[in-house]
Write a protein that holds these residues in place. Structure first.
Motif, short mmCIF file in Angstrom:
data_model
loop_
_atom_site.label_atom_id
_atom_site.label_comp_id
_atom_site.label_asym_id
_atom_site.label_seq_id
_atom_site.Cartn_x
_atom_site.Cartn_y
_atom_site.Cartn_z
N SER A 1 -34.91 -112.52 -17.29
CA SER A 1 -34.98 -112.49 -15.83
C SER A 1 -33.60 -112.57 -15.21
N HIS A 2 -32.73 -113.40 -15.79
CA HIS A 2 -31.36 -113.51 -15.29
C HIS A 2 -30.60 -112.21 -15.47
N LEU A 3 -30.74 -111.61 -16.64
CA LEU A 3 -30.04 -110.35 -16.92
C LEU A 3 -30.56 -109.22 -16.03
N THR A 4 -31.85 -109.26 -15.72
CA THR A 4 -32.42 -108.25 -14.81
C THR A 4 -31.76 -108.35 -13.44
N ALA A 5 -31.60 -109.59 -12.95
CA ALA A 5 -30.99 -109.81 -11.63
C ALA A 5 -29.54 -109.35 -11.60
N VAL A 6 -28.76 -109.75 -12.61
CA VAL A 6 -27.34 -109.41 -12.59
C VAL A 6 -27.12 -107.92 -12.84
N THR A 7 -27.96 -107.31 -13.68
CA THR A 7 -27.83 -105.87 -13.93
C THR A 7 -28.13 -105.07 -12.68
N LEU A 8 -29.17 -105.48 -11.95
CA LEU A 8 -29.52 -104.81 -10.70
C LEU A 8 -28.38 -104.93 -9.70
N TYR A 9 -27.79 -106.10 -9.60
CA TYR A 9 -26.71 -106.32 -8.62
C TYR A 9 -25.43 -105.59 -9.04
N TYR A 10 -24.96 -105.84 -10.25
CA TYR A 10 -23.71 -105.22 -10.70
C TYR A 10 -23.85 -103.71 -10.83
N GLY A 11 -24.97 -103.26 -11.39
CA GLY A 11 -25.15 -101.83 -11.61
C GLY A 11 -25.09 -101.02 -10.33
N THR A 12 -25.84 -101.46 -9.31
CA THR A 12 -25.88 -100.71 -8.06
C THR A 12 -24.56 -100.79 -7.29
N SER A 13 -23.97 -101.98 -7.23
CA SER A 13 -22.73 -102.14 -6.47
C SER A 13 -21.55 -101.43 -7.14
N LEU A 14 -21.46 -101.51 -8.46
CA LEU A 14 -20.35 -100.84 -9.16
C LEU A 14 -20.48 -99.33 -9.07
N PHE A 15 -21.71 -98.83 -9.08
CA PHE A 15 -21.91 -97.38 -8.96
C PHE A 15 -21.37 -96.87 -7.62
N ILE A 16 -21.54 -97.65 -6.56
CA ILE A 16 -21.08 -97.25 -5.22
C ILE A 16 -19.58 -97.38 -5.09
N TYR A 17 -19.01 -98.45 -5.62
CA TYR A 17 -17.60 -98.76 -5.35
C TYR A 17 -16.62 -98.23 -6.40
#
Length: 297
Positions: free
Chosen positions: A226-242
Motif C-alpha cells: 500500500s505504501h509503495l502504491t502511494a509513492v509510485t502514484l505520486y512520484y510517477g505522475t509528477s516526475l513524468f510531468i516535470y
C-alpha cells in the motif's frame, strides 16, 4: 459532476488528514518519529490540496475563470513548494521505516532495530523534517522567479491551475534555462527521493522475507504494498510531468491535465488511509475516543 467529484475528494483529504493529526495529538503513545513525519505529511497534504482544489471547484461552476497575476504566482509558489516538500518527506518516512525495521551495521548484513531510538532522536527528526520544508520552498522560489521573467504570447492558461510547465509551454521566448532548471530540480528532489524511497523499501522487504510467520509476513507485505502504491502514484505522475522537455505551445493534451490532478488531489486523499488509518494503534485510539464520548452521553 466534476464539481461534486472534486468536492468529495477535497472533503476526504481535509477530514482524513485532519483526523490523523488530532489522533496523534490525543495519544501520547503515538508521539514517535513515524507519527511525527506522518503529521508533517498530513499538514503538507492539507495545504497542498487547498492550494489547488478550491480554484478547481470555483472554475467548474463560474463563468469568469480569470485569476490575478499575484494570485497565479502565489498559487504556483505554494503548490510547487508543497509538492517538492512532499517528495522529500516521503523519502524521509521511508528511511524512518528502514531505520526502525532494519538498520545495517556499517556495510554488514547485521540488523540492529534496537538502536532505532538512538538513530532517530528528536534532534535528528527535527532536521529531517526541516530540510525538506526549506528545500521545497527555496526550490519553488527559484522556479517561480525564473518563470515570471519569461515573455508570454498569451494570457490564457490552458490548464486547471497555474503550474510551471503550463507557463513554459505558453512562453514565446527562450525557455532553455527554465527547462534546465526544472529538470535539474525534478531530478535532484524527485528522482533522488524516489530512489531513496525504493531502496529503503527493498531493504524492508528483504527483512520481511526472513519472518517465519506466514501471517506476519503477509500483513507486512500488505502494508509495504500500500505504501509503495502511494509513492509510485505520486512520484510517477509528477516526475513524468516535470522531467520531460516542454514544447512551445499552449495546447495541453489530456495527459498534461489529468496527471497533475492525480498527484495534487488524489494522492493527498489516499495518504492518510494508506499510511495510518489502517494502523492498529491509530484505530484503537479512534475507537477509544468514540467510546469515551459515547459514555459521556
Amino acid at each position: 459532476m466534476f464539481f461534486l467529484l472534486f468536492l468529495i475528494i477535497y472533503f476526504m483529504t481535509i477530514s482524513g488528514n485532519f483526523l490523523l493529526i488530532v489522533i496523534v495529538r490525543m495519544n501520547p503513545t503515538l508521539h514517535s518519529p513515524m507519527y511525527f513525519f506522518l503529521t508533517n505529511l498530513s499538514i503538507i497534504d492539507i495545504c497542498f490540496s487547498s492550494s489547488i482544489a478550491p480554484v478547481i471547484l470555483r472554475n467548474t461552476l463560474a463563468k469568469d475563470r480569470s485569476i490575478s497575476l499575484i494570485g497565479c504566482a502565489t498559487q504556483m509558489y505554494f503548490s510547487l513548494a508543497l509538492g517538492s516538500t512532499e517528495c522529500l518527506i516521503l523519502a524521509v518516512m521511508a528511511y524512518d521505516r528502514f531505520a526502525a525495521i532494519c538498520r545495517p551495521l556499517q556495510f554488514a548484513a547485521i540488523c540492529r532495530p534496537l538502536h532505532y531510538n538512538t538513530i532517530m532522536n528528536k534532534t535528528v527528526c527535527f532536521y529531517m523534517a526541516a530540510v525538506p520544508w526549506s528545500a521545497g520552498f527555496i526550490n519553488s522560489l527559484v522556479q517561480v522567479i525564473l518563470t515570471f521573467q519569461l515573455p508570454f504570447c498569451t494570457c490564457h492558461i490552458n490548464h486547471y491551475f497555474c503550474e510551471v510547465p503550463a507557463f513554459i509551454r505558453m512562453s514565446c521566448g527562450d525557455t532553455f534555462l527554465n527547462q534546465l532548471s526544472l529538470i535539474i530540480a525534478a531530478g535532484i528532489i524527485g528522482m533522488c527521493s524516489f530512489l531513496l524511497t525504493l531502496t529503503s523499501y527493498l531493504h524492508i522487504i528483504s527483512k520481511i522475507l526472513k519472518i517465519t510467520s506466514s501471517q506476519g509476513r503477509q500483513k507486512s507485505f500488505s502494508t509495504c504494498a500500500s505504501h509503495l502504491t502511494a509513492v509510485t502514484l505520486y512520484y510517477g505522475t509528477s516526475l513524468f510531468i516535470y522531467l520531460r522537455p516542454q514544447k512551445h505551445t499552449n495546447v495541453s493534451n489530456t495527459t498534461d491535465k489529468v496527471l497533475p490532478i492525480l498527484y495534487m488531489t488524489v494522492t493527498p486523499m489516499l495518504n492518510p488511509f494508506l499510511y495510518s488509518i489502517r494502523n492498529k494503534d491509530v484505530n484503537n485510539t479512534l475507537i477509544n475516543q468514540l467510546k469515551r464520548k459515547k459514555g459521556q452521553y
